[in-house]
Design a protein around this motif. Structure first.
Motif, mmCIF file in Angstrom:
data_model
loop_
_atom_site.group_PDB
_atom_site.id
_atom_site.type_symbol
_atom_site.label_atom_id
_atom_site.label_comp_id
_atom_site.label_asym_id
_atom_site.label_seq_id
_atom_site.Cartn_x
_atom_site.Cartn_y
_atom_site.Cartn_z
ATOM 1 N N ILE A 1 0.838 -1.200 0.000
ATOM 2 C CA ILE A 1 0.000 0.000 0.000
ATOM 3 C C ILE A 1 0.874 1.251 0.000
ATOM 4 O O ILE A 1 0.624 2.217 -0.742
ATOM 5 C CB ILE A 1 -0.960 -0.007 1.209
ATOM 6 C CG1 ILE A 1 -2.051 -1.058 0.996
ATOM 7 C CG2 ILE A 1 -1.583 1.370 1.432
ATOM 8 C CD1 ILE A 1 -2.958 -1.267 2.193
ATOM 9 N N ILE A 2 1.941 1.238 0.793
ATOM 10 C CA ILE A 2 2.862 2.382 0.811
ATOM 11 C C ILE A 2 3.530 2.554 -0.548
ATOM 12 O O ILE A 2 3.661 3.668 -1.064
ATOM 13 C CB ILE A 2 3.910 2.208 1.924
ATOM 14 C CG1 ILE A 2 3.241 2.298 3.296
ATOM 15 C CG2 ILE A 2 5.021 3.257 1.796
ATOM 16 C CD1 ILE A 2 4.148 1.970 4.461
ATOM 17 N N LEU A 3 3.956 1.444 -1.147
ATOM 18 C CA LEU A 3 4.598 1.521 -2.463
ATOM 19 C C LEU A 3 3.649 2.117 -3.500
ATOM 20 O O LEU A 3 4.039 2.992 -4.287
ATOM 21 C CB LEU A 3 5.043 0.125 -2.906
ATOM 22 C CG LEU A 3 6.209 -0.507 -2.156
ATOM 23 C CD1 LEU A 3 6.442 -1.930 -2.647
ATOM 24 C CD2 LEU A 3 7.477 0.316 -2.310
ATOM 25 N N MET A 4 2.405 1.643 -3.520
ATOM 26 C CA MET A 4 1.447 2.157 -4.492
ATOM 27 C C MET A 4 1.155 3.636 -4.233
ATOM 28 O O MET A 4 1.041 4.438 -5.179
ATOM 29 C CB MET A 4 0.166 1.322 -4.455
ATOM 30 C CG MET A 4 0.327 -0.053 -5.107
ATOM 31 S SD MET A 4 -1.214 -0.997 -5.217
ATOM 32 C CE MET A 4 -1.289 -1.718 -3.574
ATOM 33 N N LYS B 1 6.351 9.971 -6.146
ATOM 34 C CA LYS B 1 7.545 9.992 -5.303
ATOM 35 C C LYS B 1 8.435 8.771 -5.495
ATOM 36 O O LYS B 1 9.554 8.723 -4.978
ATOM 37 C CB LYS B 1 7.132 10.078 -3.828
ATOM 38 C CG LYS B 1 6.371 11.342 -3.479
ATOM 39 C CD LYS B 1 5.930 11.313 -2.028
ATOM 40 C CE LYS B 1 5.142 12.568 -1.668
ATOM 41 N NZ LYS B 1 4.656 12.542 -0.261
ATOM 42 N N LEU B 2 7.946 7.774 -6.226
ATOM 43 C CA LEU B 2 8.690 6.522 -6.398
ATOM 44 C C LEU B 2 8.496 6.028 -7.827
ATOM 45 O O LEU B 2 7.368 6.006 -8.324
ATOM 46 C CB LEU B 2 8.174 5.475 -5.407
ATOM 47 C CG LEU B 2 8.921 4.143 -5.340
ATOM 48 C CD1 LEU B 2 10.274 4.338 -4.651
ATOM 49 C CD2 LEU B 2 8.100 3.113 -4.570
ATOM 50 N N PRO B 3 9.571 5.626 -8.505
ATOM 51 C CA PRO B 3 9.411 5.086 -9.862
ATOM 52 C C PRO B 3 8.662 3.770 -9.829
ATOM 53 O O PRO B 3 8.826 2.959 -8.907
ATOM 54 C CB PRO B 3 10.861 4.881 -10.331
ATOM 55 C CG PRO B 3 11.710 5.642 -9.387
ATOM 56 C CD PRO B 3 10.980 5.695 -8.089
ATOM 57 N N GLY C 1 0.571 -0.865 -18.554
ATOM 58 C CA GLY C 1 1.095 -0.447 -19.853
ATOM 59 C C GLY C 1 2.405 0.311 -19.758
ATOM 60 O O GLY C 1 3.151 0.409 -20.747
ATOM 61 N N GLN C 2 2.703 0.846 -18.570
ATOM 62 C CA GLN C 2 3.931 1.614 -18.380
ATOM 63 C C GLN C 2 5.086 0.755 -17.877
ATOM 64 O O GLN C 2 6.223 1.221 -17.826
ATOM 65 C CB GLN C 2 3.681 2.735 -17.366
ATOM 66 C CG GLN C 2 2.511 3.633 -17.696
ATOM 67 C CD GLN C 2 2.141 4.515 -16.517
ATOM 68 O OE1 GLN C 2 2.941 4.730 -15.610
ATOM 69 N NE2 GLN C 2 0.908 5.023 -16.522
ATOM 70 N N GLN C 3 4.778 -0.488 -17.508
ATOM 71 C CA GLN C 3 5.787 -1.320 -16.859
ATOM 72 C C GLN C 3 6.700 -1.994 -17.879
ATOM 73 O O GLN C 3 6.234 -2.570 -18.856
ATOM 74 C CB GLN C 3 5.088 -2.389 -16.007
ATOM 75 C CG GLN C 3 6.006 -3.059 -15.006
ATOM 76 C CD GLN C 3 5.194 -3.794 -13.951
ATOM 77 O OE1 GLN C 3 4.082 -3.385 -13.624
ATOM 78 N NE2 GLN C 3 5.737 -4.860 -13.420
#
Length: 426
Positions: free
Chosen positions: A51-54, A61-63, A103-105
């Motif tokens: 949840i924090i990563l998402m 703030k995170l790629p 689609g961005q991964q």
């Protein structure tokens, strides 16, 4: 206000995603319920960590590349949902997040081919049957193929049962007590078509008329859970048109399919079809729920004395749909059986849609653990309500040298009505 702005930035699905993020208080109750946290032991592979990563990706703030390996490792089993005291709707975050970002991964060529093949075959029974037959011919050459394709070949069954085409209408036996429309499923209709036959027989025997709409298509769950929103929406809209409104319920007999159809309001959120999807989802229920609500079941003959049946909770039946007591209630209607529970039954078996294709090592470990838990019950049969679980558990029981029979709950009830339950086990 920050969550409101973020929700607006991510369109119709932004509000449920923002709510899921803001509801999590990072208490840690989800840790013991999460199979991948138990396997990997890292905070970033726990529900609260993901949840924090998402949240960090959504806020820029995170790629995505940093978070992706941990999000890909999520089973989507939703075991964290019933464990959460704050009632965080994790499913309202992980699936929309994947839909927005897949689609961005960046992925390897082998991984892209594997995902493309899965999405272009599994939801289409005729294609899947042809692909499975072709794949078996290629098995001797699997050592020459890239690792992602080898995994797919190794998961193919050695043989497929004969196709069992379904009619569009099955009248009730005796007095008609109800009328339902049934989803026939995709992979299930290829891997074990007898499940649909058994489901119809049990319903008919209990006075229920069954319609099988010929225009129906895949439920869309597989597409939705891997982030293919366009395909999921197409399947959902086609099913909204295919299923009649003049039935008591739309019944499913595969946990993943039922869960996927309950998610149509989210899949079609912000589209003109959303109101219809809300009504449709409200009429969908697992066949065990529908049968358990009947005033009474037709009497079932006693089975072989001492027959023990273990029950496995499919994740998308117990966690996503909250269906736990009804299958057990139905099995307990069979005179003479001993119903047994599986230790750590809340933990996923590792199937989870295409998970055993995408994450074969974790899936294999979870499958081995589930098989060991089933064996420890000393049951002769293990019952469940999902084709993915059925194939995964059967595979790992066989690898463990166990003779425990793996059956769908409806197959067990059908055999019990026929007076042959357990007799073939000796």
């Amino acid at each position: 206000m920050r969550h409101e702005i973020k929700a607006q930035a991510y369109g119709p699905m932004g509000e449920p995603m923002a709510k899921a993020v803001s509801t999590c208080v990072h208490c840690g109750f989800c840790l013991s319920a999460c199979p991948t946290y138990q396997e990997l032991g890292t905070e970033t592979d726990s529900p609260r960590g993901r949840i924090i990563l998402m949240k960090e990706v959504l806020e820029g703030k995170l790629p995505l590349e940093t978070a992706a390996p941990h999000l890909d490792a999520c089973l989507g089993c939703l075991a964290c949902v019933p464990a959460c005291p704050s009632e965080v709707q994790y499913g309202d975050l992980i699936s929309p997040f994947r839909a927005l970002h897949q689609g961005q991964q960046k992925r390897t060529i082998g991984s892209r081919i594997k995902r493309m093949l899965a999405q272009r075959t599994l939801p289409f029974p005729k294609r899947f049957r042809l692909a499975a037959r072709t794949g078996r011919l290629a098995k001797p050459l699997r050592s020459l193929l890239p690792a992602p394709l080898r995994v797919m070949l190794e998961l193919l069954p050695d043989s497929l049962p004969a196709a069992q085409p379904l009619k569009s209408h099955y009248p009730a036996i005796g007095q008609t007590r109800g009328r339902v429309a049934m989803l026939r499923g995709c992979a299930q209709s290829v891997l074990d078509p007898d499940i649909n036959v058994a489901t119809i027989e049990v319903l008919n025997r209990n006075g229920i008329e069954v319609l099988v709409p010929p225009e129906q298509v895949c439920c869309g769950a597989l597409s939705w859970h891997v982030g293919n929103l366009r395909q999921a929406q197409d399947f959902a809209r086609r099913n909204l048109d295919a299923f009649p409104a003049d039935v008591d319920a739309i019944v499913t007999n595969a946990a993943g399919c039922g869960s996927g159809m309950h998610e149509y309001p989210m899949i079609l959120k912000g589209t003109p079809s959303e109101p219809t999807a809300v009504d449709f989802a409200g009429r969908v229920c697992d066949v065990s729920v529908y049968l358990a609500k009947l005033d009474r079941l037709e009497p079932i003959p006693a089975c072989r004395p001492g027959l023990a049946i273990a029950y496995h909770d499919a994740c998308h039946l117990s966690n996503a749909q909250g269906v736990r007591t009804e299958p057990r209630q139905l099995l307990s209607c069979i005179p003479g059986i001993q119903l047994r529970e599986i230790a750590d039954g809340h933990l996923c078996c590792g199937s989870a849609g295409t998970y055993n294709i995408d994450q074969p090592e974790i899936a294999a470990s979870l499958g081995q653990q589930k098989a060991a838990g089933v064996i420890d019950t000393q049951a002769q049969i293990v019952a469940m309500g999902n084709i993915g679980c059925l194939t995964q558990i059967a595979k790992h029981l066989q690898l463990a040298g166990s003779a425990i029979e793996v059956r769908h709950t409806m197959q067990i009830l059908r055999d019990a009505y026929a007076g042959r339950l357990g007799h073939e086990l000796g």
